[in-house]
Motif scaffolding. Sequence first.
Motif, mmCIF file in Angstrom:
data_model
loop_
_atom_site.group_PDB
_atom_site.id
_atom_site.type_symbol
_atom_site.label_atom_id
_atom_site.label_comp_id
_atom_site.label_asym_id
_atom_site.label_seq_id
_atom_site.Cartn_x
_atom_site.Cartn_y
_atom_site.Cartn_z
ATOM 1 N N VAL A 128 -12.308 10.002 2.278
ATOM 2 C CA VAL A 128 -10.883 10.192 2.016
ATOM 3 C C VAL A 128 -10.533 9.731 0.597
ATOM 4 C CG1 VAL A 128 -10.231 9.984 4.442
ATOM 5 C CG2 VAL A 128 -10.235 7.967 3.008
ATOM 6 N N PRO A 129 -9.575 10.396 -0.041
ATOM 7 C CA PRO A 129 -9.163 9.959 -1.372
ATOM 8 C C PRO A 129 -8.791 8.473 -1.356
ATOM 9 C CG PRO A 129 -8.223 12.099 -0.895
ATOM 10 C CD PRO A 129 -8.870 11.611 0.378
ATOM 11 N N SER A 130 -9.401 7.716 -2.272
ATOM 12 C CA SER A 130 -9.229 6.267 -2.278
ATOM 13 C C SER A 130 -9.785 5.681 -3.560
ATOM 14 C CB SER A 130 -9.928 5.652 -1.059
ATOM 15 O OG SER A 130 -11.247 6.152 -0.916
ATOM 16 N N GLU A 131 -9.432 4.431 -3.787
ATOM 17 C CA GLU A 131 -9.927 3.663 -4.938
ATOM 18 C C GLU A 131 -11.010 2.708 -4.450
ATOM 19 O OE1 GLU A 131 -8.917 3.977 -8.152
ATOM 20 O OE2 GLU A 131 -7.497 5.565 -7.605
ATOM 21 N N TRP A 132 -12.085 2.600 -5.207
ATOM 22 C CA TRP A 132 -13.206 1.724 -4.895
ATOM 23 C C TRP A 132 -13.511 0.889 -6.127
ATOM 24 C CZ3 TRP A 132 -15.936 2.164 -0.148
ATOM 25 C CH2 TRP A 132 -15.527 3.222 0.669
ATOM 26 N N GLY A 133 -13.846 -0.376 -5.936
ATOM 27 C CA GLY A 133 -14.178 -1.217 -7.067
ATOM 28 C C GLY A 133 -15.353 -2.126 -6.774
ATOM 29 N N GLY A 134 -16.039 -2.495 -7.838
ATOM 30 C CA GLY A 134 -17.160 -3.417 -7.745
ATOM 31 C C GLY A 134 -17.455 -3.986 -9.116
ATOM 32 N N ASP A 135 -18.546 -4.719 -9.221
ATOM 33 C CA ASP A 135 -18.949 -5.282 -10.503
ATOM 34 C C ASP A 135 -19.434 -4.165 -11.415
ATOM 35 O OD1 ASP A 135 -18.322 -7.848 -9.711
ATOM 36 O OD2 ASP A 135 -20.364 -8.293 -9.029
ATOM 37 N N HIS A 136 -18.781 -4.003 -12.556
ATOM 38 C CA HIS A 136 -19.152 -3.072 -13.614
ATOM 39 C C HIS A 136 -18.869 -1.606 -13.289
ATOM 40 C CE1 HIS A 136 -20.998 -6.604 -15.346
ATOM 41 N NE2 HIS A 136 -21.690 -6.765 -14.244
ATOM 42 N N VAL A 137 -18.106 -1.337 -12.224
ATOM 43 C CA VAL A 137 -17.825 0.055 -11.869
ATOM 44 C C VAL A 137 -16.527 0.179 -11.075
ATOM 45 C CG1 VAL A 137 -19.156 -0.003 -9.706
ATOM 46 C CG2 VAL A 137 -18.853 2.173 -10.904
ATOM 47 N N GLY A 138 -15.837 1.282 -11.308
ATOM 48 C CA GLY A 138 -14.671 1.658 -10.522
ATOM 49 C C GLY A 138 -14.790 3.133 -10.193
ATOM 50 N N LEU A 139 -14.443 3.511 -8.990
ATOM 51 C CA LEU A 139 -14.546 4.892 -8.530
ATOM 52 C C LEU A 139 -13.228 5.312 -7.912
ATOM 53 C CD1 LEU A 139 -16.020 7.524 -7.579
ATOM 54 C CD2 LEU A 139 -16.829 6.196 -5.611
ATOM 55 N N THR A 140 -12.723 6.448 -8.347
ATOM 56 C CA THR A 140 -11.568 7.070 -7.721
ATOM 57 C C THR A 140 -12.069 8.311 -7.009
ATOM 58 O OG1 THR A 140 -10.071 6.281 -9.448
ATOM 59 C CG2 THR A 140 -9.296 8.119 -8.088
ATOM 60 N N VAL A 141 -11.996 8.317 -5.679
ATOM 61 C CA VAL A 141 -12.412 9.479 -4.901
ATOM 62 C C VAL A 141 -11.197 10.364 -4.697
ATOM 63 C CG1 VAL A 141 -13.314 10.304 -2.686
ATOM 64 C CG2 VAL A 141 -14.257 8.220 -3.714
ATOM 65 N N LEU A 142 -11.365 11.640 -5.017
ATOM 66 C CA LEU A 142 -10.345 12.657 -4.816
ATOM 67 C C LEU A 142 -10.855 13.664 -3.788
ATOM 68 C CD1 LEU A 142 -9.739 13.266 -8.623
ATOM 69 C CD2 LEU A 142 -8.367 11.823 -7.101
ATOM 70 N N ALA A 143 -9.997 14.502 -3.270
ATOM 71 C CA ALA A 143 -10.427 15.530 -2.314
ATOM 72 C C ALA A 143 -11.422 16.494 -2.961
ATOM 73 C CB ALA A 143 -9.218 16.285 -1.776
ATOM 74 N N THR A 144 -11.361 16.638 -4.272
ATOM 75 C CA THR A 144 -12.218 17.587 -4.989
ATOM 76 C C THR A 144 -13.405 16.943 -5.689
ATOM 77 O OG1 THR A 144 -10.798 17.349 -6.923
ATOM 78 C CG2 THR A 144 -10.304 19.169 -5.419
ATOM 79 N N GLY A 145 -13.563 15.629 -5.614
ATOM 80 C CA GLY A 145 -14.660 14.934 -6.284
ATOM 81 C C GLY A 145 -14.273 13.515 -6.624
ATOM 82 N N GLY A 146 -14.404 13.149 -7.894
ATOM 83 C CA GLY A 146 -14.034 11.796 -8.265
ATOM 84 C C GLY A 146 -14.277 11.500 -9.730
ATOM 85 N N THR A 147 -13.814 10.325 -10.150
ATOM 86 C CA THR A 147 -14.049 9.850 -11.509
ATOM 87 C C THR A 147 -14.563 8.417 -11.439
ATOM 88 O OG1 THR A 147 -11.755 9.094 -11.733
ATOM 89 C CG2 THR A 147 -12.257 11.322 -12.518
#
Length: 140
Positions: free
Chosen positions: A33-52
């Motif tokens: 599901v579209p959401s924000e994810w975070g960790g050490d040295h990385v951040g991920l934004t999941v979108l319905a079409t992929g992510g950044t």
Amino acid sequence: MNFKAGLRAITGLASLSLLGVGPCATDLAGPIVPSEWGGDHVGLTVLATGGTLEYDCASGTIDQPVVAATNGNFVAQGTHTIGHGGPIMVGEIPDRHPARYDGWTDGETMRLSVTLTDTGLKLGEYKLLRGQSPHVFRCL
């Protein structure tokens, strides 16, 4: 069989049947599901079409929906752009590479590894948590 013995037998069978639907029976299949994810040295934004993705000194894209298999594993294709300290110069061509993102998630925790597919270079493995802010340190 007396009443107490029968009740214990039924309770025991019910407990065993509940064990059968424990963590092994969880189906993790489907799109993340579209959401924000975070960790050490990385951040991920999941979108319905992929992510950044944002790293300390790089960025990336996932160019397709991220869909987990029944066991939570996923593979997605995208790009990885290697950054550098200082400003981006006018006319500078980004150091962009095709990338494969291999991962696993249970919906709350994610393990992610990044491999440049044109060179085979494995960049790293990351642990991310849904809803957590990334701990990214920009390169200077």
